[in-house]
Scaffold this motif. Structure first.
Motif, mmCIF file in Angstrom:
data_model
loop_
_atom_site.group_PDB
_atom_site.id
_atom_site.type_symbol
_atom_site.label_atom_id
_atom_site.label_comp_id
_atom_site.label_asym_id
_atom_site.label_seq_id
_atom_site.Cartn_x
_atom_site.Cartn_y
_atom_site.Cartn_z
ATOM 1 N N LEU A 110 64.150 7.685 -11.945
ATOM 2 C CA LEU A 110 62.911 7.046 -12.980
ATOM 3 C C LEU A 110 61.921 6.672 -12.171
ATOM 4 O O LEU A 110 60.783 7.017 -12.650
ATOM 5 N N LEU A 111 61.913 6.209 -10.829
ATOM 6 C CA LEU A 111 60.824 6.072 -10.104
ATOM 7 C C LEU A 111 60.027 7.174 -9.556
ATOM 8 O O LEU A 111 58.849 7.135 -9.494
ATOM 9 N N GLU A 112 60.850 8.364 -9.490
ATOM 10 C CA GLU A 112 60.138 9.612 -9.123
ATOM 11 C C GLU A 112 59.404 10.184 -10.348
ATOM 12 O O GLU A 112 58.345 10.531 -10.144
ATOM 13 N N VAL A 113 59.571 9.927 -11.582
ATOM 14 C CA VAL A 113 59.075 10.501 -12.593
ATOM 15 C C VAL A 113 58.118 9.427 -13.127
ATOM 16 O O VAL A 113 57.191 9.822 -14.047
ATOM 17 N N ALA A 114 58.066 8.157 -12.667
ATOM 18 C CA ALA A 114 56.907 7.203 -13.094
ATOM 19 C C ALA A 114 55.581 7.514 -12.813
ATOM 20 O O ALA A 114 55.320 8.046 -11.517
ATOM 21 N N GLN A 115 54.749 7.576 -13.702
ATOM 22 C CA GLN A 115 53.562 7.991 -13.478
ATOM 23 C C GLN A 115 52.545 6.784 -13.487
ATOM 24 O O GLN A 115 51.419 6.655 -12.513
ATOM 25 N N THR A 116 52.484 5.870 -14.310
ATOM 26 C CA THR A 116 51.634 4.676 -14.302
ATOM 27 C C THR A 116 52.152 3.533 -13.562
ATOM 28 O O THR A 116 53.014 3.442 -13.121
ATOM 29 N N SER A 117 51.169 2.668 -13.018
ATOM 30 C CA SER A 117 51.264 1.760 -12.202
ATOM 31 C C SER A 117 52.575 0.728 -12.940
ATOM 32 O O SER A 117 53.359 0.280 -12.332
ATOM 33 N N TYR A 118 52.101 0.381 -14.221
ATOM 34 C CA TYR A 118 53.060 -0.497 -15.158
ATOM 35 C C TYR A 118 54.497 -0.016 -15.070
ATOM 36 O O TYR A 118 55.289 -0.808 -14.845
ATOM 37 N N GLN A 119 54.647 1.495 -15.048
ATOM 38 C CA GLN A 119 56.097 2.132 -15.081
ATOM 39 C C GLN A 119 56.651 1.661 -13.721
ATOM 40 O O GLN A 119 57.882 1.366 -13.477
ATOM 41 N N LYS A 120 55.835 2.114 -12.469
ATOM 42 C CA LYS A 120 56.301 2.053 -11.309
ATOM 43 C C LYS A 120 56.730 0.480 -11.042
ATOM 44 O O LYS A 120 57.956 0.184 -10.253
ATOM 45 N N ILE A 121 56.028 -0.366 -11.472
ATOM 46 C CA ILE A 121 56.265 -2.063 -11.168
ATOM 47 C C ILE A 121 57.493 -2.349 -11.874
ATOM 48 O O ILE A 121 58.330 -3.142 -11.327
ATOM 49 N N LYS A 122 57.737 -2.013 -13.298
ATOM 50 C CA LYS A 122 58.747 -2.334 -13.970
ATOM 51 C C LYS A 122 60.221 -1.846 -13.196
ATOM 52 O O LYS A 122 61.022 -2.531 -13.276
ATOM 53 N N VAL A 123 59.958 -0.412 -13.029
ATOM 54 C CA VAL A 123 61.195 0.241 -12.177
ATOM 55 C C VAL A 123 61.506 -0.590 -10.896
ATOM 56 O O VAL A 123 62.657 -0.785 -10.587
ATOM 57 N N LEU A 124 60.575 -0.821 -10.072
ATOM 58 C CA LEU A 124 60.778 -1.390 -8.799
ATOM 59 C C LEU A 124 61.245 -2.688 -8.944
ATOM 60 O O LEU A 124 62.570 -3.009 -8.169
ATOM 61 N N LEU A 125 60.723 -3.545 -9.702
ATOM 62 C CA LEU A 125 61.291 -4.825 -10.006
ATOM 63 C C LEU A 125 62.878 -4.709 -10.326
ATOM 64 O O LEU A 125 63.773 -5.514 -9.904
ATOM 65 N N ALA A 126 63.361 -4.128 -11.262
ATOM 66 C CA ALA A 126 64.669 -3.629 -11.766
ATOM 67 C C ALA A 126 65.607 -2.998 -10.631
ATOM 68 O O ALA A 126 66.757 -3.579 -10.193
ATOM 69 N N LEU A 127 65.003 -2.074 -9.911
ATOM 70 C CA LEU A 127 65.823 -1.378 -8.745
ATOM 71 C C LEU A 127 66.071 -2.542 -7.780
ATOM 72 O O LEU A 127 67.056 -2.514 -7.306
ATOM 73 N N ILE A 128 65.066 -3.381 -7.355
ATOM 74 C CA ILE A 128 65.434 -4.001 -6.163
ATOM 75 C C ILE A 128 66.419 -5.312 -6.562
ATOM 76 O O ILE A 128 67.309 -5.434 -5.825
ATOM 77 N N SER A 129 66.186 -5.680 -7.886
ATOM 78 C CA SER A 129 67.136 -6.784 -8.301
ATOM 79 C C SER A 129 68.437 -6.003 -8.381
ATOM 80 O O SER A 129 69.516 -6.643 -8.080
ATOM 81 N N THR A 130 68.705 -4.910 -8.859
ATOM 82 C CA THR A 130 70.188 -4.270 -8.884
ATOM 83 C C THR A 130 70.527 -4.066 -7.575
ATOM 84 O O THR A 130 71.996 -4.152 -7.265
ATOM 85 N N ARG A 131 69.770 -3.722 -6.443
ATOM 86 C CA ARG A 131 70.409 -3.388 -4.958
ATOM 87 C C ARG A 131 70.963 -5.009 -4.699
ATOM 88 O O ARG A 131 72.066 -4.996 -3.929
ATOM 89 N N PHE A 132 70.335 -5.958 -5.110
ATOM 90 C CA PHE A 132 70.856 -7.285 -4.521
ATOM 91 C C PHE A 132 72.107 -7.444 -5.219
ATOM 92 O O PHE A 132 73.066 -8.282 -4.644
ATOM 93 N N ASP A 133 72.248 -6.955 -6.545
ATOM 94 C CA ASP A 133 73.706 -7.326 -7.346
ATOM 95 C C ASP A 133 74.881 -6.585 -6.671
ATOM 96 O O ASP A 133 75.890 -7.094 -7.060
ATOM 97 N N LEU A 134 74.631 -5.451 -5.670
ATOM 98 C CA LEU A 134 75.764 -4.760 -5.146
ATOM 99 C C LEU A 134 76.342 -5.942 -4.183
ATOM 100 O O LEU A 134 77.765 -5.571 -4.050
ATOM 101 N N THR A 135 75.639 -7.108 -3.769
ATOM 102 C CA THR A 135 76.601 -7.979 -2.975
ATOM 103 C C THR A 135 77.004 -9.088 -4.000
ATOM 104 O O THR A 135 75.991 -9.778 -4.268
#
Length: 717
Positions: free
Chosen positions: A129-154
């Motif tokens: 999703l991050l690769e296909v994101a075009q607008t800044s808002y899309q990138k910000i939303k995806v990055l916030l969710a992606l970083i949080s999910t990486r932390f959930d792995l632990t």
């Protein structure tokens, strides 16, 4: 399963384990079917028609989506797949387009925290999703969710985030900061409301600010905590630890960038971010307060080089990055003093004091510690702040030791080093005390608090400095008790005295093998007047090489040993001298004449010895009859023990003859006149019980106690 559920007789006869398993599978099927209620209903109405429709749909979709696969599935690994597409649940083809980003994100966020969720798959989806994101808002939303999910792995406190996931999260955090800096109309704040309209993303106008829910400082905190946790679990004596520690530089750069972003929100966009900014500055302080000045300067220089030149800080400008490290610490701590009233202010002050002590500014560190009055309230602080206080106190003691201030060093280190729980108090190891019940939960919390190895204070060096200071103070004090029995009550260091007594009880003493043996044998030599041997033993300790400028430390210790050797000699042999030449002392202890005269004058002024200084003849004249000799001290001790034995016999006789009233009354009265304040039973405690039982105290008996410490009991006049 349906047949089993319908057969109620068989269900009742099931054992407990099978019944629980059946209920569990029923619940899982029910939960799973909720997602596909429409499809299940259609299937039940027309089973054959449902299957035909699905086949036709797939046959139409696959050829059409073949040419558009770069837009719909941008995963690099699928570029080489001949006409294949990603298939989701239900056999339907998944497509990742800019329009479907928020729909996929909503599904991922709703499943967060649920059981049997494949977080690895979620991360792969969000990366696409991050690769296909075009607008800044899309990138910000995806990055916030992606970083949080990486932390959930632990999950759990016993594990830590893998290095690959940590580096990926740190890289994505930097991308997030870059996106926010490039699009100032979007800001990430904790108090923002969620945007619900997925079909129409927000389009802020010129000058308008749109708030995205999230927390920059929480990501920084978690990155820092995960790095610390991984350093706790890695063996510090391996190259893996060094490689992992190298990631601290990139993390420090990320902390600095987040500080710049929060400063911009506060100053240019008028968004209050005081609390978040304080937390980020505290994180920055935690990474620099324990380091030498050169290391701090190098780290600051590298961090600022990695940041675009267009960005600068209001609190700690780029121009001061190459200046003195003390100025940087002062700027950061002063900001927290002015803008924070919570525990961060206390921690900032302790970091400031620690830094001063580490850089040999003892008087500044001592004055700050005393003026802060932290010692009065530290017992109510949280455990991590108490650990920082203990570290600061010990570092102040080492600073005083390097400056040659023996009494101040021993006083500062006494509270921590004299407890026998040095590792635990400094969070440098778990130390389970004997006869101490520790629950697994307490032990787990204790291990979580441990500091990484690169922040440790050398415990052997600490113990060596503490015992050396105690030796220089205790040996003259022990020598002074020979003529003044009341001084025996004044113990400077119980730990040192216990070690010395144990060492003296040894029948055979071999060559010193460790630091403690060196100090104990040096103490015995100093007590015997052999200051040269004592100095050699102290110099033989190899741990001094860990201190900066070890030769200067050894010279300072030699001078202190000479001075305390002179004091010990005067305390020990003063009763045997009428006069003593200063030249003789100068020759014996290899000290300048002025130094010897100064030491003797100080002892006379403090009434440590009964003497006068004859400056004409350059000699010390001792006054006789003032101090008790060794023989007199032993005689007084014998009289004290004999008096105690007599009183104990009288009490024993009184218990045996309780049937005779006259003798009982006399014994009680005698207890009232002869009580010495430490009696047991009747007639003890200064005769109070004797007064109660034996009537009024006779006026002719007078009880007193000499101020020199004589405990010989009552004396009749």
């Amino acid at each position: 399963m349906n047949d089993t559920v319908k057969d109620k007789v068989a269900a009742k006869k099931m054992n407990a384990a099978n019944a629980r398993a059946l209920n569990a599978i029923k619940q899982k099927v029910k939960r799973n079917n909720r997602t596909y209620e429409t499809e299940i209903e259609a299937f039940r109405k027309d089973k054959d028609g449902f299957m035909v429709e699905e086949e036709v749909l797939e046959s139409v979709q696959v050829p059409k989506k073949g040419p558009k696969s770069p837009l719909q599935n941008v995963a690099p690994e699928n570029d080489d797949d001949d006409g294949f597409s990603t298939v989701g649940r239900g056999g339907k083809t998944l497509s990742y387009t800019p329009e479907s980003i928020f729909k996929h994100l909503r599904v991922i966020i709703e499943s967060r925290g649920k059981k049997n969720t494949d977080r690895g798959e979620q991360i792969r989806v969000m990366e696409k999703l991050l690769e296909v994101a075009q607008t800044s808002y899309q990138k910000i939303k995806v990055l916030l969710a992606l970083i949080s999910t990486r932390f959930d792995l632990t999950t759990g406190s016993q594990s830590y985030m893998s290095v690959e996931q940590w580096k990926a999260a740190e890289k994505e955090f930097n991308v997030l900061i870059n996106t926010l800096e490039a699009s100032p109309q979007f800001v990430v704040v904790e108090s923002a409301e969620e945007w619900d309209d997925e079909e129409r993303p927000p389009q802020p106008e010129e000058g308008e600010i749109f708030k995205v829910p999230g927390s920059i400082v929480s990501i920084v905190d978690r990155l820092d905590d995960e790095l610390t946790r991984s350093l706790q679990h890695i063996d510090p004596h391996t190259t893996e630890y060094i490689e992992r520690l190298s990631d601290e530089g990139t993390l420090y750069t990320s902390i600095l960038r987040s500080q710049l972003y929060l400063e911009r929100l506060h100053s240019k966009q008028g968004i209050p971010s005081d609390e978040s900014l304080n937390r980020v500055i505290m994180r920055r302080l935690d990474h620099v307060y324990f380091k030498p000045e050169q290391v701090i300067t190098t780290g600051e220089d590298k961090a600022w080089k990695a940041i675009p030149t267009t960005l600068d800080s209001i609190i700690s400008p780029r121009s001061k990055a190459t200046g003195l490290a003390s100025e940087l610490l002062h700027v950061l701590c002063t900001y927290l003093y002015q803008h924070d009233a919570t525990v961060l202010r206390t921690r900032a002050m302790l970091c400031h004091i620690y830094h001063y002590a580490l850089h040999n500014q003892f008087y500044k560190a001592r004055d700050m510690l005393l003026m802060s009055h932290l010692q009065e309230t530290i017992h109510v602080a949280d455990v991590s702040t108490q650990i920082l206080y203990n570290r600061t106190l010990v570092q102040v003691g080492l600073c005083a030791f390097r400056a040659g201030l023996i009494y101040e060093a021993q006083t500062a280190m006494q509270e921590i080093c004299g407890t026998g729980r040095l590792k635990e108090l400094l969070a440098q190891g778990v130390q389970i005390q004997r006869y101490m019940q520790v629950t697994p939960e307490q032990e787990r919390l204790e291990r979580q608090r441990q500091l990484p190895f690169h922040q440790h204070i050398n415990l052997e060096l600490l113990e060596c400095a503490y015992l050396t200071c105690s030796m220089l103070l205790e040996i003259p004090a022990l020598a002074a008790t020979g003529s003044s029995p009341d001084v025996r009550k004044r113990v400077i260091s119980k730990t040192f005295r216990r070690m010395l007594e144990y060492h003296e009880r040894q029948i055979f003493t071999g060559p010193p093998e460790n630091t403690r043996d060196h100090v104990m044998q040096a103490a015995k030599a100093l007590a015997a007047g052999e200051w040269k041997k004592s100095s050699e033993l102290i110099h033989a300790i190899k741990i001094w090489d860990l201190l900066p400028d070890p030769q200067k430390i050894k010279d300072m210790l030699s001078e202190k040993i000479q001075e305390e050797g002179l004091r010990t000699y005067l305390f020990t042999y003063a009763p045997f001298y009428d006069t003593l030449s200063l030249d003789r002392l100068t020759e014996m202890f290899d000290l300048p004449n002025r130094k010897v005269a100064a030491l003797v004058s100080k002892m006379i002024a403090h009434e440590e010895i009964a003497a006068a200084l004859d400056q004409v003849n350059n000699a010390i004249i001792f006054r006789k009859g003032v101090e008790l000799s060794r023989l007199q001290t032993l005689a007084l001790t014998l009289a004290d023990k004999a008096s105690g034995l007599t009183e104990m016999n009288e009490r024993y006789l009184e218990q045996k003859t309780q049937g005779q009233g006259g003798f009982q009354e006399g014994g009680a009265q005698r207890g009232g006149t002869r009580g010495r304040g430490r009696g047991r039973g009747r007639g003890g405690r200064g005769g109070r019980e004797g007064d109660r039982e034996g009537g009024q105290r006779p006026q002719k008996n007078v009880q007193f106690q000499q101020q020199s410490g004589f405990h010989g009991g009552a004396m009749k006049t």
